[in-house]
Design an enzyme around this catalytic site. Structure first.
Site, PDB file in Angstrom:
ATOM      1  N   TYR A 217       0.810  -1.222   0.000  1.00  0.00           N
ATOM      2  CA  TYR A 217       0.000   0.000   0.000  1.00  0.00           C
ATOM      3  C   TYR A 217       0.845   1.274   0.000  1.00  0.00           C
ATOM      4  O   TYR A 217       2.044   1.228   0.195  1.00  0.00           O
ATOM      5  CB  TYR A 217      -1.059  -0.001   1.085  1.00  0.00           C
ATOM      6  CG  TYR A 217      -0.700  -0.003   2.549  1.00  0.00           C
ATOM      7  CD1 TYR A 217       0.541   0.345   3.034  1.00  0.00           C
ATOM      8  CD2 TYR A 217      -1.691  -0.343   3.480  1.00  0.00           C
ATOM      9  CE1 TYR A 217       0.811   0.359   4.388  1.00  0.00           C
ATOM     10  CE2 TYR A 217      -1.429  -0.336   4.841  1.00  0.00           C
ATOM     11  CZ  TYR A 217      -0.184   0.018   5.292  1.00  0.00           C
ATOM     12  OH  TYR A 217       0.074   0.036   6.637  1.00  0.00           O
ATOM     13  N   GLU A 218       0.180   2.372  -0.290  1.00  0.00           N
ATOM     14  CA  GLU A 218       0.830   3.668  -0.552  1.00  0.00           C
ATOM     15  C   GLU A 218       1.763   3.589  -1.761  1.00  0.00           C
ATOM     16  O   GLU A 218       2.734   4.341  -1.864  1.00  0.00           O
ATOM     17  CB  GLU A 218       1.605   4.161   0.674  1.00  0.00           C
ATOM     18  CG  GLU A 218       0.751   4.397   1.901  1.00  0.00           C
ATOM     19  CD  GLU A 218      -0.296   5.477   1.701  1.00  0.00           C
ATOM     20  OE1 GLU A 218       0.077   6.647   1.556  1.00  0.00           O
ATOM     21  OE2 GLU A 218      -1.488   5.144   1.698  1.00  0.00           O
TER      22      GLU A 218
END
Length: 240
Positions: A217-218
């Protein structure tokens, strides 16, 4: 007003949070420049949630799909100017990725501490396993990688605090390195602890599962390498 239709998958705290920032396409002809950012409150008609996902790790946080079905929101909910949503999202990621790197350092440190404590008390062949060189070498590598990751995360955070205009490369480096370290260290912590590390009675198997999402994620760590590579190309061009 604006009318939103569509879905967005894998939203952390989806269904639990009261306020959401949503990036939506307001002008398809402009590509990324046609994306705009909005604030949308939970309970807005036409805004609902999918099922709670059954995840490998970070199971204490809810992850759900956001569903927009003719969701009407007033113009006042627009963040900044229309067409600035993509830029806002990228600038947000430049800051948040360092935070993910910090998560990586924390998870790695926790796994290292648990493995070290176990190695001091686990007796094999009449001696604690930490006295064996093979275990010492694993712990030495783990400790070194953690300190390197911590230094890089701190350096990136300090650079952001200077107010520098472009922090994409430094942020991506911190996220990339620290989360890769988290994955390696947690896997090695399980290995140091042997069969015990694989059991839910000990925390390292959970840390190993939690560490994996940090590489995803990110922006996946492959994307971080893209960001770093593009930044290096720009830097090289500017030096000519």
């Amino acid at each position: 007003e604006y009318v939103l239709n569509g879905t967005k998958q894998w939203i952390t705290n989806g269904g639990d949070a009261e306020i959401y920032t949503v990036i939506a396409i307001t002008d398809k002809s402009k590509g990324p420049r046609g994306a705009s950012a909005f604030v949308i409150e939970k309970g807005t008609p036409g805004f609902t949630f999918g099922k709670k996902e059954n995840k490998l790790g970070i199971r204490s946080s809810s992850t759900r799909e956001l569903i927009f079905d003719n969701c009407r929101i007033p113009k006042d909910n627009l963040i900044g100017k229309q067409g600035m949503g993509f830029i806002a999202a990228m600038k947000t990621l430049d800051k948040s990725r360092v935070g993910v790197g910090a998560q990586g350092v924390g998870v790695a440190q926790g796994a290292f501490d648990a493995a070290t404590s176990f190695a001091k008390t686990r007796i094999q062949f009449g001696a604690p396993v930490i006295s064996f060189q093979a275990i010492q070498h694993m712990l030495a590598d783990m400790a070194t990688h953690i300190e390197a990751a911590r230094a890089l995360v701190y350096a990136a955070a300090k650079f952001i605090d200077t107010g520098a205009k472009d922090v994409s490369k430094e942020s991506a480096m911190a996220k990339l390195f620290a989360t890769d370290v988290a994955m390696k260290v947690t896997v090695d912590a399980v290995q140091v602890m042997g069969g015990s590390g694989y059991m839910k009675e000990y925390p390292v198997e959970k840390m190993m599962r939690d560490a994996k999402i940090l590489q995803i994620y990110e922006g996946t760590n492959q994307i971080q390498r893209n960001v770093i590579g593009q930044a290096l190309i720009k830097e090289t061009a500017n030096k000519k």
